[in-house]
Design an enzyme around this catalytic site. Structure first.
Site, PDB file in Angstrom:
ATOM      1  N   HIS A 119      25.147  18.417  19.030  1.00 28.85           N
ATOM      2  CA  HIS A 119      24.476  16.672  19.201  1.00 28.85           C
ATOM      3  C   HIS A 119      23.139  16.721  19.715  1.00 28.85           C
ATOM      4  CE1 HIS A 119      25.278  12.333  20.457  1.00 28.85           C
ATOM      5  NE2 HIS A 119      24.112  12.728  21.257  1.00 28.85           N
ATOM      6  N   GLU A 120      22.982  17.350  20.771  1.00 32.21           N
ATOM      7  CA  GLU A 120      21.324  17.382  21.050  1.00 32.21           C
ATOM      8  C   GLU A 120      20.542  18.120  20.319  1.00 32.21           C
ATOM      9  OE1 GLU A 120      20.947  15.362  23.413  1.00 32.21           O
ATOM     10  OE2 GLU A 120      22.919  15.198  24.322  1.00 32.21           O
ATOM     11  N   HIS A 155      19.175  15.308  17.962  1.00 25.01           N
ATOM     12  CA  HIS A 155      17.924  14.658  18.229  1.00 25.01           C
ATOM     13  C   HIS A 155      16.624  15.464  18.519  1.00 25.01           C
ATOM     14  CE1 HIS A 155      20.363  11.320  19.368  1.00 25.01           C
ATOM     15  NE2 HIS A 155      21.248  11.980  20.570  1.00 25.01           N
TER      16      HIS A 155
END
Length: 448
Positions: free
Chosen positions: A21-22, A25
């Site tokens: 998920h990170e 980003h």
């Protein structure tokens, strides 16, 4: 041992999901030139970290999330000079906002002025902030597609699972809508006819059978007449004659609850043979996978929308005598517990065995990723959806100004939403603590 192995699989799956998920980003942020100083999985004290270039990569002690620290997340207040921060109010929330601005500005080093997040175009901001949730959606899609097309899903098939020993003669009640056998009840027709467990039902009265619904419909409508079945037993096809009994049975609604009238179940005469179906793994065609993923996403969204009202049930269960809703919210502790229970299940090899347990663990992690995807789209700070909403509003304002030949309105001041972010964070922390407590003292009972 198997229980702890299942918990470990879930813990690793959760950690990898957060890490990816990170990365969702991190990658676009670096691509667009934003300075990223930290990439962390978890919160709290740092267990391990290593610096590569300008970014510190690390793992923290509490695996309940993660973050990517990008320089310049908050814009300066309109009218402030570069590097200057004016305090305009002595209010508590205003002071908190001013402090957050100051902390954000301190991260901007000489030469980083054009590498700040807030100077990006609205489109790039949206790409960065959607990168995390979309990564969770990709993970869920890959895991679900692989599970249902390679392993398959447990489905009812036209094969005999269990045989009833009798025709129950006890009248159904609301308390016991499906009575059990008692001494003196007649032998069930299927057992009397010689049907055996694992028999595959090939045809009924000369009509080919491809689903269990066809079997139940034929039995229900038989009205006690003789039926000619052909079943496949091993490599042989065996003809069998069954004469279903006609009994008064309770009727049920779409939710599986008995239909009642005047305090009694509504009964209907139906054919009864005394067999239950077998469940086997059936693969899903690849072309149907997108619809399956979409349906699971909609189901997840419907659960998340109802979280506020379902939390009342969690409180009642945790501090009272109520039972947990199996479709209600759970914490990462509850997810790990379910993973352990799945791994500890005793599933015969001919019903899927260890492969079925592995698939269920994979689907559990996929469901978690769908929840992360949907929940992070909620348009409130500090969730990703809150930043997306701010960038979208900025795009609308800039576009409207261009259409009317007016000056650029500048950046949307997302710092004004920090009081909401603080309140939302408090709600999330409280909810997480409550769910963890409930999952310890009153866990959801899925397997009975």
């Amino acid at each position: 041992m198997l229980f702890f192995l299942g918990v470990l699989v879930v813990v690793v799956g959760v950690a990898l999901s957060i890490a990816l998920h990170e990365i969702g980003h991190l990658v676009p942020a670096k691509k667009f030139g934003v300075k990223v100083t930290q990439y962390m999985v978890g919160f709290g004290p740092t267990i391990w970290s290593r610096r590569r270039g300008e970014t510190e990569y690390g793992i923290k002690a509490i695996p309940l999330g993660g973050y990517v620290r990008m320089v310049g997340m908050l814009p300066p207040r309109p009218g402030d000079k570069p590097g200057e921060l004016r305090t305009l109010s002595t209010g508590r929330f205003s002071q908190m906002v001013d402090q957050a601005r100051a902390d954000s500005m301190e991260e901007i080093q000489p030469g980083d002025e054009d590498r700040v997040f807030y100077k990006l175009s609205p489109g790039k901001k949206i790409v960065i902030m959607l990168g995390g949730p979309l990564m969770n959606l990709v993970i869920a899609t890959v895991l679900i597609t692989g599970a249902i097309t390679i392993f398959g899903l447990p489905q009812v098939v036209p094969r005999v699972g269990l045989l009833s020993t009798c025709v129950p003669t006890t009248t159904p009640t609301l308390a016991v809508p499906q009575p059990v056998c008692k001494p003196g009840d007649p032998v069930a027709p299927a057992k009397a006819a010689g049907l055996q467990e694992k028999d595959l039902i090939v045809s009924i009265d000369g009509r080919a059978v491809s689903s269990w619904d066809q079997v139940t419909a034929a039995i229900r409508d038989s009205k006690g007449r003789d039926m000619s079945w052909v079943v496949k037993r091993g490599d042989q096809q065996v003809p069998i004659t069954i004469t279903p009994a006609v009994i008064e049975r309770a009727t049920f609604d779409d939710q599986g609850n008995p239909v009642a009238k005047d305090g009694k179940p509504v009964l209907s005469p139906m054919g009864f043979a005394g067999i239950t179906p077998r469940r086997e793994l059936v693969t899903t065609p690849l072309a149907q996978a997108p619809k399956f993923v979409w349906d699971r996403t909609v189901d997840t969204a419907s659960i998340i929308v109802k979280i506020p009202q379902k939390m009342a049930g969690v409180v009642q269960a945790a501090f009272g005598s109520g039972e947990r809703d199996p479709n209600g919210p759970i914490s990462v502790v509850g997810v790990g517990r379910i993973g352990g229970e799945v791994a500890a299940l005793d599933i015969p090899a001919d019903e899927g065995g260890s492969w079925l347990k592995l698939e269920q663990l994979v689907l559990l992690i996929a469901s978690l990723n769908l929840a992360l995807f949907v929940f992070n789209l909620v348009p409130l700070l500090p969730l990703d959806g809150g930043h997306v909403a701010g960038a979208a509003w900025e795009a609308v304002k800039k576009g409207w100004a261009r259409l009317r030949n007016r000056p650029d309105p500048g950046f949307v001041d997302v710092a004004k939403g920090l009081p909401v972010a603080y309140a939302m964070s408090l709600v999330l922390i409280t909810m997480s603590v409550l769910l963890i407590y409930a999952d310890i003292v009153k866990p959801i009972n899925i397997f009975g």
